[in-house]
Design an enzyme around this catalytic site. Structure first.
Site, PDB file in Angstrom:
ATOM      1  N   LYS A 115      79.215 -66.264  17.753  1.00 27.16           N
ATOM      2  CA  LYS A 115      80.120 -65.336  16.850  1.00 27.16           C
ATOM      3  C   LYS A 115      81.185 -65.120  17.855  1.00 27.16           C
ATOM      4  CE  LYS A 115      79.010 -61.872  20.045  1.00 27.16           C
ATOM      5  NZ  LYS A 115      79.822 -61.393  21.067  1.00 27.16           N
TER       6      LYS A 115
ATOM      7  N   ASP B  81      73.044 -58.177  19.137  1.00 25.11           N
ATOM      8  CA  ASP B  81      73.866 -59.218  18.449  1.00 25.11           C
ATOM      9  C   ASP B  81      72.964 -59.943  17.415  1.00 25.11           C
ATOM     10  OD1 ASP B  81      76.327 -58.292  19.695  1.00 25.11           O
ATOM     11  OD2 ASP B  81      76.315 -59.977  21.272  1.00 25.11           O
TER      12      ASP B  81
HETATM   13  O1  C5P Z   1      71.262 -55.747  23.137  1.00 23.09           O
HETATM   14  P1  C5P Z   1      71.557 -56.803  24.543  1.00 23.09           P
HETATM   15  O2  C5P Z   1      69.954 -57.275  25.082  1.00 23.09           O
HETATM   16  O3  C5P Z   1      72.016 -58.007  23.897  1.00 23.09           O
HETATM   17  O4  C5P Z   1      72.299 -56.135  25.408  1.00 23.09           O
HETATM   18  C1  C5P Z   1      72.437 -56.514  26.770  1.00 23.09           C
HETATM   19  C2  C5P Z   1      73.187 -55.589  27.557  1.00 23.09           C
HETATM   20  O5  C5P Z   1      74.342 -55.406  27.415  1.00 23.09           O
HETATM   21  C3  C5P Z   1      72.459 -54.318  27.535  1.00 23.09           C
HETATM   22  O6  C5P Z   1      71.127 -54.199  28.496  1.00 23.09           O
HETATM   23  C4  C5P Z   1      73.134 -53.210  27.922  1.00 23.09           C
HETATM   24  O7  C5P Z   1      73.564 -53.292  29.416  1.00 23.09           O
HETATM   25  C5  C5P Z   1      74.672 -53.988  27.395  1.00 23.09           C
HETATM   26  N1  C5P Z   1      75.108 -53.427  26.031  1.00 23.09           N
HETATM   27  C6  C5P Z   1      75.457 -52.080  26.031  1.00 23.09           C
HETATM   28  N2  C5P Z   1      76.152 -51.725  24.651  1.00 23.09           N
HETATM   29  C7  C5P Z   1      75.870 -52.462  23.742  1.00 23.09           C
HETATM   30  C8  C5P Z   1      75.228 -53.796  23.754  1.00 23.09           C
HETATM   31  C9  C5P Z   1      75.034 -54.307  24.837  1.00 23.09           C
HETATM   32  O8  C5P Z   1      75.728 -51.613  26.927  1.00 23.09           O
HETATM   33  N3  C5P Z   1      76.314 -51.810  22.417  1.00 23.09           N
END
Ligand code: C5P
Length: 305
Positions: free
Chosen positions: A8, A139
């Protein structure tokens, strides 16, 4: 069981302040592009519950093969939800840059959810798979969904966007990766003390997409994480400049970076952008990609040769 899954680009990424759960509220426009990973699940003769992960392709050496791998976690989630625990081998063939801001790990997680559901005839259905995807990562639901969509919440709440036309992108993949949490943390540091508006996507960008107006879309590309990505990796400015020199319709760091996406007028213009990027020594690869494309799809039920 092989599932192909797209990368993406965030055409716009608006990020609010940190929430109590550590995530950031955001409003984003995702577009899936035809730079893909293939994830293959095969039944193996081993202890029930075994999940063996192997990885090939670009950046394979940087992908964990233990229980933290998002595809392995996805298989375990489907196992728990369905009660099936047959041993499987998971092979990930990577083209999506690793730690590149294009949701490559999330894509592999989405592909593994779909592949395990299909391989085990678990019959979980899209609604339950979407709920598991949201638990796996912010994502991951979009990688199942594909197309072009507006994401809110932490990115997992999706609404399809009205889009006309096809968009040609040139993707500049950096030699180094960036960790998503560190880019969000750097964003918080850079914006300390500032009053932050509720994140929302711009009506101008949505209108450009609805009209199929690539030139207007190019001028409205925006990413609130870009200053932090450039702060952590200052040579990203040189990459962005290279695209400006050949009049890309727009350029931005994708997601948490460091991949930079350039919007081209057409395939011929994309060649000019690729040529301009040829001289940038910090890049590991340059890809051309077209979007939007559909999300994760079963492409084969036979082992690959
Ligand atoms: O959701 P995902 O595991 O991909 O997110 C990885 C990290 O990115 C989270 O632990 C957080 O630190 C950060 N993140 C965030 N806000 C979001 C998405 C991700 O702070 N909306």
């Amino acid at each position: 069981m092989t599932v192909r899954v797209p990368a993406k680009i965030n055409l716009e990424l608006r990020v609010g302040g940190p929430r109590a759960d550590g995530f950031h509220g955001l409003a984003t426009v995702f577009q899936a592009v035809d730079l893909v990973d293939d994830v293959t699940l095969t039944l193996i003769d081993a202890e029930p519950g075994t999940v063996q992960v192997t990885v090939s392709g670009a950046g394979a050496e940087d992908v964990p093969t233990d229980g933290t791998n998002l595809a392995a976690r996805a298989v375990r989630m489907v196992s728990e939800a369905s009660g099936v625990d047959e041993a499987v081998a998971v092979h990930i063939d990577k083209r999506i840059p690793v730690a590149g801001g294009m949701a490559g790990g999330s894509a592999d997680g989405a592909a593994a959810l779909l592949a395990a559901d299909a391989l085990w005839h678990a019959g979980l259905g899209m609604e339950e798979l979407h709920a598991l995807a949201a638990r796996l990562g912010s994502d991951v639901p979009f990688a199942l969904h594909g197309g072009t969509a507006v994401g809110t919440g932490r990115g997992e709440v999706l609404a399809p966007a009205l889009v006309r036309g096809e968009y040609v992108w040139v993707l500049a993949v950096h030699r180094r990766g960036l960790s998503t949490p560190s880019v969000f943390a750097e964003t918080d540091r850079l914006r300390q003390g500032r009053d932050l508006a509720e994140p929302e996507v711009s009506q101008e960008l949505m209108k450009a997409l609805g009209c199929g107006d690539a030139a207007a879309l190019g001028t409205h590309l925006a990413n609130d994480l870009q200053p932090a990505a450039c702060s952590l990796l200052p040579d990203l400015e040189l990459v962005l400049d290279a695209g400006h020199s050949v009049d890309a319709l727009g350029a931005l760091v994708s997601g948490s970076g460091p991949t930079v996406a350039f919007l081209a007028r057409d395939a011929e213009h994309a060649l000019d952008i690729e040529a301009a990027l040829g001289s940038v020594s910090t890049l590991a690869a340059v890809h051309r990609a077209t979007g939007p494309v559909p999300g994760a799809k079963v492409v084969s039920t036979r082992p690959l040769p």
